[in-house]
Design a protein around this motif. Structure first.
Motif, PDB file in Angstrom:
ATOM      1  N   ASN A 197       0.814  -1.225   0.000  1.00  0.00           N
ATOM      2  CA  ASN A 197       0.000   0.000   0.000  1.00  0.00           C
ATOM      3  C   ASN A 197       0.850   1.278   0.000  1.00  0.00           C
ATOM      4  OD1 ASN A 197      -2.821   1.125   0.369  1.00  0.00           O
ATOM      5  ND2 ASN A 197      -1.806   2.045   2.144  1.00  0.00           N
ATOM      6  N   ASP A 198       2.072   1.187   0.577  1.00  0.00           N
ATOM      7  CA  ASP A 198       2.950   2.361   0.582  1.00  0.00           C
ATOM      8  C   ASP A 198       3.383   2.742  -0.829  1.00  0.00           C
ATOM      9  OD1 ASP A 198       2.885   2.649   3.272  1.00  0.00           O
ATOM     10  OD2 ASP A 198       4.864   1.813   3.660  1.00  0.00           O
ATOM     11  N   TYR A 199       3.541   1.759  -1.687  1.00  0.00           N
ATOM     12  CA  TYR A 199       4.035   2.021  -3.044  1.00  0.00           C
ATOM     13  C   TYR A 199       2.886   2.082  -4.044  1.00  0.00           C
ATOM     14  CZ  TYR A 199       8.114   0.542  -0.504  1.00  0.00           C
ATOM     15  OH  TYR A 199       9.094   0.438   0.445  1.00  0.00           O
ATOM     16  N   GLU A 200       1.839   1.306  -3.761  1.00  0.00           N
ATOM     17  CA  GLU A 200       0.723   1.184  -4.670  1.00  0.00           C
ATOM     18  C   GLU A 200      -0.554   1.347  -3.857  1.00  0.00           C
ATOM     19  OE1 GLU A 200       1.195   1.141  -7.707  1.00  0.00           O
ATOM     20  OE2 GLU A 200      -0.854   0.812  -8.355  1.00  0.00           O
ATOM     21  N   PRO A 201      -0.931   2.612  -3.560  1.00  0.00           N
ATOM     22  CA  PRO A 201      -2.109   2.813  -2.713  1.00  0.00           C
ATOM     23  C   PRO A 201      -3.325   2.099  -3.301  1.00  0.00           C
ATOM     24  CG  PRO A 201      -0.926   4.872  -3.012  1.00  0.00           C
ATOM     25  CD  PRO A 201      -0.289   3.876  -3.941  1.00  0.00           C
ATOM     26  N   GLY A 202      -3.969   1.298  -2.478  1.00  0.00           N
ATOM     27  CA  GLY A 202      -5.132   0.552  -2.932  1.00  0.00           C
ATOM     28  C   GLY A 202      -4.803  -0.794  -3.558  1.00  0.00           C
ATOM     29  N   GLY A 203      -3.532  -1.075  -3.830  1.00  0.00           N
ATOM     30  CA  GLY A 203      -3.144  -2.350  -4.440  1.00  0.00           C
ATOM     31  C   GLY A 203      -3.353  -3.515  -3.475  1.00  0.00           C
ATOM     32  N   ARG A 204      -3.724  -4.683  -4.017  1.00  0.00           N
ATOM     33  CA  ARG A 204      -3.982  -5.866  -3.182  1.00  0.00           C
ATOM     34  C   ARG A 204      -3.277  -7.063  -3.800  1.00  0.00           C
ATOM     35  NH1 ARG A 204      -5.212  -2.341  -0.561  1.00  0.00           N
ATOM     36  NH2 ARG A 204      -7.230  -1.769   0.336  1.00  0.00           N
ATOM     37  N   SER A 205      -2.635  -7.881  -2.963  1.00  0.00           N
ATOM     38  CA  SER A 205      -1.896  -9.025  -3.492  1.00  0.00           C
ATOM     39  C   SER A 205      -2.847 -10.058  -4.110  1.00  0.00           C
ATOM     40  CB  SER A 205      -1.031  -9.667  -2.405  1.00  0.00           C
ATOM     41  OG  SER A 205      -1.791  -9.949  -1.262  1.00  0.00           O
ATOM     42  N   ALA A 206      -4.095 -10.077  -3.676  1.00  0.00           N
ATOM     43  CA  ALA A 206      -5.035 -11.024  -4.289  1.00  0.00           C
ATOM     44  C   ALA A 206      -5.214 -10.710  -5.782  1.00  0.00           C
ATOM     45  CB  ALA A 206      -6.380 -10.968  -3.563  1.00  0.00           C
ATOM     46  N   ASP A 207      -5.296  -9.409  -6.118  1.00  0.00           N
ATOM     47  CA  ASP A 207      -5.401  -9.025  -7.532  1.00  0.00           C
ATOM     48  C   ASP A 207      -4.112  -9.320  -8.285  1.00  0.00           C
ATOM     49  OD1 ASP A 207      -7.935  -8.005  -6.956  1.00  0.00           O
ATOM     50  OD2 ASP A 207      -7.106  -6.047  -6.400  1.00  0.00           O
ATOM     51  N   ILE A 208      -2.992  -9.018  -7.620  1.00  0.00           N
ATOM     52  CA  ILE A 208      -1.699  -9.232  -8.278  1.00  0.00           C
ATOM     53  C   ILE A 208      -1.482 -10.715  -8.541  1.00  0.00           C
ATOM     54  CG2 ILE A 208       0.800  -9.005  -7.978  1.00  0.00           C
ATOM     55  CD1 ILE A 208       0.224  -6.461  -6.332  1.00  0.00           C
ATOM     56  N   ASP A 209      -1.883 -11.551  -7.583  1.00  0.00           N
ATOM     57  CA  ASP A 209      -1.743 -12.997  -7.782  1.00  0.00           C
ATOM     58  C   ASP A 209      -2.415 -13.432  -9.087  1.00  0.00           C
ATOM     59  OD1 ASP A 209      -0.331 -13.335  -5.431  1.00  0.00           O
ATOM     60  OD2 ASP A 209      -2.098 -13.923  -4.247  1.00  0.00           O
ATOM     61  N   LEU A 210      -3.616 -12.915  -9.332  1.00  0.00           N
ATOM     62  CA  LEU A 210      -4.332 -13.298 -10.557  1.00  0.00           C
ATOM     63  C   LEU A 210      -3.567 -12.860 -11.808  1.00  0.00           C
ATOM     64  CD1 LEU A 210      -8.039 -12.443  -9.594  1.00  0.00           C
ATOM     65  CD2 LEU A 210      -6.956 -14.714  -9.729  1.00  0.00           C
ATOM     66  N   LEU A 211      -3.148 -11.586 -11.822  1.00  0.00           N
ATOM     67  CA  LEU A 211      -2.426 -11.062 -12.990  1.00  0.00           C
ATOM     68  C   LEU A 211      -1.109 -11.812 -13.199  1.00  0.00           C
ATOM     69  CD1 LEU A 211      -3.013  -7.255 -12.306  1.00  0.00           C
ATOM     70  CD2 LEU A 211      -3.823  -8.468 -14.344  1.00  0.00           C
ATOM     71  N   PHE A 212      -0.392 -12.061 -12.096  1.00  0.00           N
ATOM     72  CA  PHE A 212       0.921 -12.691 -12.215  1.00  0.00           C
ATOM     73  C   PHE A 212       0.801 -14.181 -12.555  1.00  0.00           C
ATOM     74  CE2 PHE A 212       3.870  -9.589  -9.687  1.00  0.00           C
ATOM     75  CZ  PHE A 212       3.487  -8.559 -10.530  1.00  0.00           C
ATOM     76  N   ASP A 213      -0.225 -14.835 -12.017  1.00  0.00           N
ATOM     77  CA  ASP A 213      -0.404 -16.249 -12.368  1.00  0.00           C
ATOM     78  C   ASP A 213      -0.716 -16.384 -13.862  1.00  0.00           C
ATOM     79  OD1 ASP A 213       0.122 -16.899  -9.775  1.00  0.00           O
ATOM     80  OD2 ASP A 213      -1.960 -17.365  -9.215  1.00  0.00           O
ATOM     81  N   ASP A 214      -1.517 -15.445 -14.366  1.00  0.00           N
ATOM     82  CA  ASP A 214      -1.813 -15.393 -15.806  1.00  0.00           C
ATOM     83  C   ASP A 214      -0.509 -15.282 -16.605  1.00  0.00           C
ATOM     84  OD1 ASP A 214      -2.614 -14.762 -18.387  1.00  0.00           O
ATOM     85  OD2 ASP A 214      -3.884 -13.058 -17.824  1.00  0.00           O
TER      86      ASP A 214
END
Lengths: 497, 497
Positions: A157-174
């Motif tokens: 959140n410090d670098y990406e306000p509002g960012g969530r690892s659950a969303d990133i997991d989906l994008l990165f797994d893709d």
């Protein structure tokens, strides 16, 4: 004075201290004699404590509440207030002694990292890095409790306000599923074409520097409000109206410094293009690290490895270095600058294999922050991840888990923003070209004005007015997904290769 | 924690902020792009306000009183406490908004001065300088009331703790009576000897820089804790363990940069030789500006214009610049570097006419602070003073009252310390040579170890342990007077000429 004005003045003073910290950190990396590091660590810690004291001033809670009840504020003021509350909420989660302890641990660990990397000696770094990690976990837990987030998401959140690892997991797994097969196909394609002759050096440092300055000017860098210097680890730093980028030169290979300068210039154009009237206010800051990285990658990867840019750059390079021949033709340079090959070093990776480096680090740091893996196992986990994602294993830790400054310097939760940035860059560049079909032709003539003009309007000049998803949706018509990035890779590395 | 320890920790944190200010000021003068000056002014002002807040912390009055009642303190701790009380007394005399207003006025005036000097346009500077002077008077009155001093002595006290203009008047009137006749006699003597052939340039900047670095090393400068750079107005600045000197190069004349580097190295050796255990405490600071200037002049004037040093330096210079011939012999260089001629520019003045420049500025700034002269009359007063003291009148204000940064930058009460320093340098150098007769022979061999060793023991390593008169009496057997300085001038410029 209204509550809002009082807050605005206060955060203006905080910005002045942040600017001081930015210049001191730049000096630390670019200018400082080695014997000054201990005392510099004290200075950085002292200023961080003072800034923390200012952002946690006991008056602020009531002032923010009063300002939020003010119905006379405009849209920028309200967004500024939203950012002020965000900062205050995060900062009041941390006690001052934790901030100071972390700053000191980071200063000591960075020094140890420089030696440990040179000696490829992970055990020498381990105690210092363990201390940094311990404090990062404390910080993550304290912020997470305050924000209702998991410890890792609290750091992110410090670098990406509002960012969530659950969303990133989906994008990165893709991406992790797409890239290995795609990379193999690209490498097979590239192996079939005849090799280009080498670009023979040496390339004198002074010539490379002059070339970098010329390209910075072409992209629109404002030298009355910034500088180009040398540091071990290239970065974009400095202060408001004083944006300083760095590179490092290799006389055998001009491309790494040149591409590094183009990359950092992308960051710098964002900083120099932030809204002047809000420069020193929270709403005038860059939106977050994924947008920031999108600006550097949009310049370096999307724009400057294109056939259009290299049509402009090829004669400039030939003239600068006094070279000629088939290797120096635009199309040969384009092939060279889009060559794909798995390697050990993230900062040297091409844009196809780069996400694998990021996904590796993201998965490891998530596990370390969640205490699901002992730090002593970092080298083994690193090498296993490299084997799985890239099919290669570094022969030593200097080429492996010691290569990046991020973890020693306390930058946990930062890595995913690189690849979020790559996807964002593709999506923004695509939208810009659709909005202004003349952009590529202008670039082929060395004119970045149309591209930078679109970015000024849709990204730079907006600062933190909108949350990241809204910024991207307004600029491109949709929130972030991986499809434009994948289409870009497909077009550049298969269709046009 | 005892009251003393609490104070010591607090002033350690203040030192960390002072170090940050030192590096930011260095950066301002050496590195900063021009468009950053407004924001940098905000940063410097913000840090000055924060530091002022720390030195006027409401807890300090009681803590100092408690520590003063502590009978367990050693001699260094007691001296540290004396310096802490001195700082606290001065700082609590000033309201925070006056400190901030002065910092802002100075930042704006320095910028205006750079343009006004270039254009020789005093009226363009006048409004900014009037604002600086108005705030200096306010500062002087507030400090003077607190300390029981006249406004001018209150400003002088910042640079020369315990210094009084009544004493300086006596010393300067003595010199002002001695120097005109002496100067005329020296010039008559020098006019009779045949002219030396010119030292023909050009002298490339890179060669001059390498020569400067070599001489700094010979004098004992520690490059792990310092740097050499370029700025318009040479200075010695930076931070603890990070001592940064600057010079400016003229390809037609290597002597001004070389002598400037030797001068600033004298300052730097003092800073680098301060007591390591007390580096960040008030008692570990340099004693005052007259002692500081004595260290630069001891190196530049006393040691490095001697026959002994030039016997060492002459072959180094010949090799560096690839020159030879009679003009490059040691004795010819000695004659050149002890040539006396009244000129317009203080920083280019020889050691015989330099005091006249200082006496002029001292008398003018005393009158301006006492409101006995309108600022608009500064150019006329300057030119009249030059005529009376040096027999020459500058053709424009660029060569006159616009030449120095001191007044625009808020350095009122500083000028007399230059000539107090010249007298102190003569007295210290004389004592050092009497204590160790091998000093000059070592210098003739390029070895400054014996001289610097004596200075480490008797000046550098003592920090602010003693008040200035006691420091000088312990080192030389007597308080400051002009006799050794006058004897030095007589010996160098008449007896040995």
């Amino acid at each position: 004075m209204t509550a809002y004005q009082d807050l605005s003045d206060h955060f203006g003073r905080i910005a002045a201290v942040s600017d001081a910290l930015g210049i001191l950190q730049w000096d630390n990396d670019v200018m400082m004699p080695v014997g000054a590091s201990a005392r510099r660590g004290e200075s950085l810690a002292a200023l961080n404590v003072l800034r923390h004291g200012m952002t946690t001033d006991p008056r602020l809670g009531d002032l923010i509440a009063s300002a939020e009840a003010d119905t006379g504020l405009g849209v920028w003021e309200r967004a500024n207030l939203r950012e002020i509350r965000r900062i205050w909420t995060v900062e009041t989660a941390l006690p001052a002694d934790l901030v100071a302890a972390s700053a000191r641990a980071v200063a000591a660990c960075e020094m140890a990292w420089r030696q440990a990397r040179a000696a490829s000696d992970f055990p020498a770094l381990l105690p210092r890095l363990a201390e940094v990690l311990r404090l990062q976990r404390e910080i993550a837990v304290a912020k997470g409790e305050r924000l209702g987030l998991s410890p890792y998401d609290a750091l992110l959140n410090d670098y990406e306000p509002g960012g969530r690892s659950a969303d990133i997991d989906l994008l990165f797994d893709d991406l992790a599923a797409f890239l290995p097969g795609f990379t193999a196909e690209v490498m097979e394609r590239q192996a079939r074409r005849p090799a280009d002759p080498p670009l023979e050096g040496p390339f004198p440092v002074e010539t490379q520097r002059a070339l970098g300055l010329r390209m910075m000017a072409a992209l629109g860098f404002d030298f009355t409000r910034g500088r180009l210097d040398v540091s071990t680890h290239p970065f974009c730093g400095g202060a408001d109206d004083d944006v300083r980028i760095t590179t490092r030169y290799d006389e055998a290979d001009f491309a790494s410094a040149l591409m590094g300068v183009l990359h950092e210039t992308g960051h710098a154009l964002y900083e120099q293009g932030r809204p002047a009237a809000w420069m020193a206010q929270p709403v005038g800051r860059a939106r977050g690290m994924s947008i920031h990285e999108s600006q550097s990658l949009l310049m370096e990867m999307q724009a400057c490895r294109s056939a259009a840019f290299l049509a402009f750059a090829a004669p400039v390079l030939r003239e600068a270095f006094g070279r000629s021949g088939p290797a120096w033709e635009a199309e040969a340079l384009r092939r060279r600058f889009t060559r794909v090959a798995p390697g050990f070093i993230r900062v040297e990776a091409d844009e196809v294999t780069y996400p694998a480096h990021v996904i590796l680090r993201y998965r490891i740091e998530k596990a370390l922050i969640a205490d699901q893996m002992p730090l002593s196992e970092l080298p083994a986990a690193w090498n296993a991840g490299m084997a799985a994602l890239l099919g290669i294993v570094p022969p030593n830790d200097r080429l492996g888990c010691l290569q990046d400054v991020h973890w020693p310097s306390g930058g946990w939760g930062y890595f995913p923003t690189y690849t979020l940035g790559a996807m964002t860059a593709a999506q923004l560049f695509d939208a810009a070209r659709q909005a202004d079909p003349g952009i590529m032709e202008a670039i082929a003539g060395g004119d970045f004005g149309p591209l930078v003009g679109w970015l000024r309007t849709h990204v730079h000049g907006l600062g933190s007015l909108y949350e990241t998803p809204e910024l991207l949706t307004r600029a491109t018509g949709r929130p972030l997904d991986a499809s434009v990035f994948k289409a870009h890779l497909h077009r550049r590395y298969l269709d046009e290769a």
